[in-house]
Write an enzyme that holds these catalytic residues in place. Structure first.
Site, PDB file in Angstrom:
ATOM      1  N   HIS A  48     -22.626  21.223 -26.469  1.00 56.03           N
ATOM      2  CA  HIS A  48     -22.882  22.349 -25.554  1.00 56.03           C
ATOM      3  C   HIS A  48     -21.961  23.559 -25.811  1.00 56.03           C
ATOM      4  O   HIS A  48     -22.461  24.647 -26.119  1.00 56.03           O
ATOM      5  CB  HIS A  48     -22.803  21.861 -24.101  1.00 56.03           C
ATOM      6  CG  HIS A  48     -22.688  22.956 -23.093  1.00 56.03           C
ATOM      7  ND1 HIS A  48     -23.707  23.847 -22.853  1.00 56.03           N
ATOM      8  CD2 HIS A  48     -21.659  23.327 -22.282  1.00 56.03           C
ATOM      9  CE1 HIS A  48     -23.311  24.717 -21.928  1.00 56.03           C
ATOM     10  NE2 HIS A  48     -22.071  24.421 -21.566  1.00 56.03           N
ATOM     11  N   GLU A  76     -12.383  22.719 -16.758  1.00 60.85           N
ATOM     12  CA  GLU A  76     -13.187  22.222 -15.638  1.00 60.85           C
ATOM     13  C   GLU A  76     -13.520  20.733 -15.800  1.00 60.85           C
ATOM     14  O   GLU A  76     -13.461  19.977 -14.846  1.00 60.85           O
ATOM     15  CB  GLU A  76     -14.481  23.060 -15.555  1.00 60.85           C
ATOM     16  CG  GLU A  76     -15.423  22.669 -14.442  1.00 60.85           C
ATOM     17  CD  GLU A  76     -15.011  23.248 -13.092  1.00 60.85           C
ATOM     18  OE1 GLU A  76     -13.878  23.768 -13.004  1.00 60.85           O
ATOM     19  OE2 GLU A  76     -15.803  23.154 -12.159  1.00 60.85           O
ATOM     20  N   ASP A  77     -13.831  20.310 -17.012  1.00 56.69           N
ATOM     21  CA  ASP A  77     -14.425  18.976 -17.189  1.00 56.69           C
ATOM     22  C   ASP A  77     -13.579  17.965 -17.956  1.00 56.69           C
ATOM     23  O   ASP A  77     -14.018  16.834 -18.153  1.00 56.69           O
ATOM     24  CB  ASP A  77     -15.778  19.103 -17.928  1.00 56.69           C
ATOM     25  CG  ASP A  77     -16.794  19.862 -17.103  1.00 56.69           C
ATOM     26  OD1 ASP A  77     -16.604  19.951 -15.878  1.00 56.69           O
ATOM     27  OD2 ASP A  77     -17.775  20.364 -17.682  1.00 56.69           O
ATOM     28  N   ASP A 139     -23.560  30.524 -21.774  1.00 56.87           N
ATOM     29  CA  ASP A 139     -23.456  29.178 -21.195  1.00 56.87           C
ATOM     30  C   ASP A 139     -24.717  28.869 -20.403  1.00 56.87           C
ATOM     31  O   ASP A 139     -25.349  27.832 -20.542  1.00 56.87           O
ATOM     32  CB  ASP A 139     -22.214  29.149 -20.286  1.00 56.87           C
ATOM     33  CG  ASP A 139     -22.064  27.852 -19.512  1.00 56.87           C
ATOM     34  OD1 ASP A 139     -22.157  26.778 -20.147  1.00 56.87           O
ATOM     35  OD2 ASP A 139     -21.851  27.915 -18.290  1.00 56.87           O
TER      36      ASP A 139
END
Ligand code: MN
Length: 714
Positions: A48, A76-77, A139
């Site tokens: 991604h 964030e992840d 994104d």
């Protein structure tokens, strides 16, 4: 998946100076950070950010943007922290990644339809740097491409709707026409798949009817215009299924004709030629009635200008023609800029926003030196506004500098009046806290609360100000009324005269009052004396008039305590009394000014003291003064600070401990604002000089229970 070297090659193809090493490190860093994470599609998660980076290389963006794209989901992840990013990739990349992360967080808010415009503004305001917005849009583009892998239909629909309402318009506004078309098409497929399929089927059918019909129409139109001596540029464009559908919806019609599918744009040099071309078209081809629009003489509200018409064109098909100058064309391509300016009431002049957008488009088109330009491009739109969420997800737009009290009054005046506290993002904060973009604000109310006059010092919205003022006025009036009434009662009692409201009625007019309460309030305020009212009520009585204190007596000179030779201030006139202002508490080290008051001497204020404002037109009263050398100075000065401190057991104890440890001596302490969660306390501290005070304030700021420390000016 794009390979590492391919990505670097792509960037280097348009930017030979790209930071190859950083690109490689970002690729590996992101690959490792996302590790074995998977997308809904089953692909490794890393695909991604890599695809997002790929989309941005198509737009030929600088390497900082590409690196940001690679890293955009790591904070964030994954376990990665922003500090990690900063250490590895530096300040600029960390700032960009942080920007994208913040945007991802506000995405989780559930936004109501009607607030799309505000939400778009919030996204722009939070982006700050255009590159943050560009990465976010790329994104979103990739997430839309892979939307069908998400199993939950409600979630797919929510994302698609958000894309249509927020991100596609943003893409359009910053000139990313291709991204905008793609976002719309993907969202359209998700939300109205059947409609899209049938439109595409119709398009294919029409296309099959003639080969290169567009090219032939353009050729013939060009020839027609050049025969008449007008050089033109003609652009033929097939509308997207989504825009066709929108048009069908708006006009509530089926599409049958090429006119519904094709638009031809004739671009000329000046307005005169626009009308000439229109004449030629209307003379040459049969006009379709009811389709002519002159947006040049009457532009659309967003500033759009063009001539629109439809004719039965060269191929005996209905075609739509838009005629405009080059300038009109450019403006229409970046519709927003014009739109924004219109909204701001600035008209269509070339404001800085508009210039900014134009430059951006040029860069995106030509990409000669994207780095240099993008690095200095900051989004300045809406920087004078701040957008916050209510607990329900409603967006509230406020001016910059707004506080929870402004927020409360914006929601409803009753909420403002009853406000006792506020939570920002779940944490209790003082009411004077300045709100930031994306903050979620929850107002705590209590029925027994009334607006506090101190709020007026920090609120910024007119709504809050006027409500608080109104309340303070009514409150003051009732205080004056009570005071006036008790003054009257006292005066009448002293003279042994009865007093009743009824007795006052005949004299109301004389004192400029309509009601008895008015009269009491005026007496309380000192506009009339109770004694004069007594004389008016009992005119026949001989009551000795009490002499008022003379003005001279009231302005009695203060006792002079300082002696000539030990004055700590240079620049004084010998023999003059010296005072230190009680408003600003000047300290050795502060820049100071003397203010002369006849019969009182000189008062020393700090240079920035608000009180000085009211003497600005009396320069003869100002005295240039400065502090004596340190050894001449007395070693004790009173300074005053305002401390906001958590209302917790022991918090006052830590305040005094910290001040004691830094050799300060508390001489007075007064709580000015008390709420369930915070106190505001005014503390008078004996210090040596400004440095000493600064040291104490720093120590206080480092104390966990202390929220803020400022020098007080009252
Ligand atoms: Mn992402």
């Amino acid at each position: 998946m794009i390979r590492q070297y391919e990505l670097v090659e792509r960037v280097k193809s348009y930017d030979p100076n790209a930071d190859e090493d950083a690109l490689n490190r970002a690729y590996v860093f992101s690959l490792r950070a996302h590790g074995s994470q998977k997308r809904a599609s089953g692909d490794p998660y890393f695909s991604h950010p890599l695809e997002v980076a790929g989309i941005l290389t198509d737009m030929r963006l600088d390497s900082a943007s590409i690196i940001t794209a690679l890293l955009h989901d790591t904070v964030e992840d994954t376990q990665t922290s922003l500090e990690d990013i900063q250490k590895m990739f530096g300040e600029e990349i960390a700032r960009l990644v942080d920007g994208v992360t913040k945007l991802s967080k506000i995405e989780l808010q559930n936004v109501q339809n009607k607030q799309a415009e505000n939400f778009r503004k919030l996204v722009v305001a939070m982006s700050e740097d255009i590159r943050v917005l560009l990465v976010k849009l790329a994104d979103r583009a990739h997430n839309m491409r892979t939307l069908h892998f998400i199993k939950d239909p409600d979630k797919r629909r929510r994302i698609a709707l958000e894309t249509l309402e927020i991100y596609a318009p943003l893409a359009e506004r910053i000139g990313m026409q291709a991204v905008k078309d793609e976002l719309e098409d993907l969202a359209f497929a998700e939300m109205y798949g059947d409609a899209r399929a049938s439109i595409i089927a119709r398009l294919n059918f029409l296309r099959a009817k003639g080969d290169n019909v567009i090219g032939r129409i353009i050729d013939e139109l060009m020839e027609t215009f050049s025969k008449n001596g007008i050089p033109t540029q003609i652009l033929g464009r097939e509308k997207t299924p989504y825009s066709i559908w929108r048009k069908m919806q708006r006009r509530n019609v089926e599409f049958e004709q090429l006119a519904d599918v094709m638009a031809f744009r004739v671009v000329v040099d000046n307005v005169e030629q626009c009308y000439q071309c229109l004449g030629i078209v209307h003379g040459q081809y049969p006009v379709v009635p009811g389709r002519f629009k002159d947006y040049i003489s009457t532009p659309k509200p967003n500033g759009y200008k063009s001539l629109h018409t439809a004719v039965i064109g060269p191929e005996k098909e209905r075609i739509e023609i838009q005629i405009r100058t080059r300038e009109m064309h450019e403006i229409s391509e970046m519709g927003v800029a014009a739109h924004w300016q219109y909204k701001q009431g600035e008209g269509l002049k070339e404001g800085k926003h508009y210039r900014w957008l134009r430059q951006l488009l040029e860069i995106l088109d030509q990409a000669e030196s994207p780095e240099e330009f993008l690095e200095h491009t900051k989004l300045e739109m809406y920087q004078d506004q701040v957008f916050c969420f209510s607990p329900k997800g409603d967006l509230v737009a406020l001016p910059r500098g707004a506080t929870p009290v402004d927020f409360a009054y914006e929601v409803h005046s009753a909420v403002g009046d009853a406000c006792v506290g506020a939570k920002i993002n779940g944490r209790i904060v003082p009411l004077r806290t300045i709100l930031k973009n994306g903050d979620q604000v929850e107002i705590i109310t209590s029925k027994s609360q009334t607006p506090s006059p101190t709020w007026e010092e920090f609120v910024v919205t007119g709504k809050a100000k006027s409500r608080i003022r109104k309340f303070v006025r009514t409150q003051k009036r009732s205080q004056y009324m009570n005071l006036g009434k008790s003054l009257m009662q006292k005066t009448f009692r002293q003279e042994g005269k009865p007093l009743s409201d009824k007795m006052l009625e005949p004299v109301l007019k004389k004192f400029g009052s309509i009601t008895v309460d008015d009269l009491y309030a005026l007496i309380g305020e000192g506009m009339h004396t109770a004694h004069n009212v007594l004389l008016a009520v009992y005119p026949e009585e001989k009551i000795a008039t009490q002499p008022l204190p003379s003005a001279e007596q009231m302005a009695r000179p203060a006792a002079k305590k300082t002696t000539g030779h030990s004055l700590p201030i240079k620049g004084l006139i010998p023999g003059m009394a010296l005072h230190f202002a009680k408003c600003c508490h000047p300290l050795p080290g502060d820049r100071i000014v003397g203010l002369v008051t006849t019969g009182k001497g000189v008062t020393i204020h700090t240079n920035d003291c608000d009180v000085l404002q009211s003497f600005i037109d009396q320069p003869d009263r100002w005295l240039d003064v400065s502090w004596e050398a340190p050894q001449v100075l007395p070693d004790k000065h009173i300074s005053r600070i305002a401390v906001v401190i958590a209302n917790e057991p022991g918090s006052l104890g830590s305040l005094s401990t910290v001040i004691g440890k830094t050799s300060g001596n508390i001489t007075n302490l007064r709580i000015t604002t008390r709420s369930t969660d915070f106190f505001e306390i005014i503390v008078d501290v004996e210090v040596k000089d400004l440095n000493h005070l600064t040291e104490i304030m720093a120590a206080l700021r480092a104390t966990p229970v202390i929220h803020s420390v400022e020098r007080a000016s009252a």
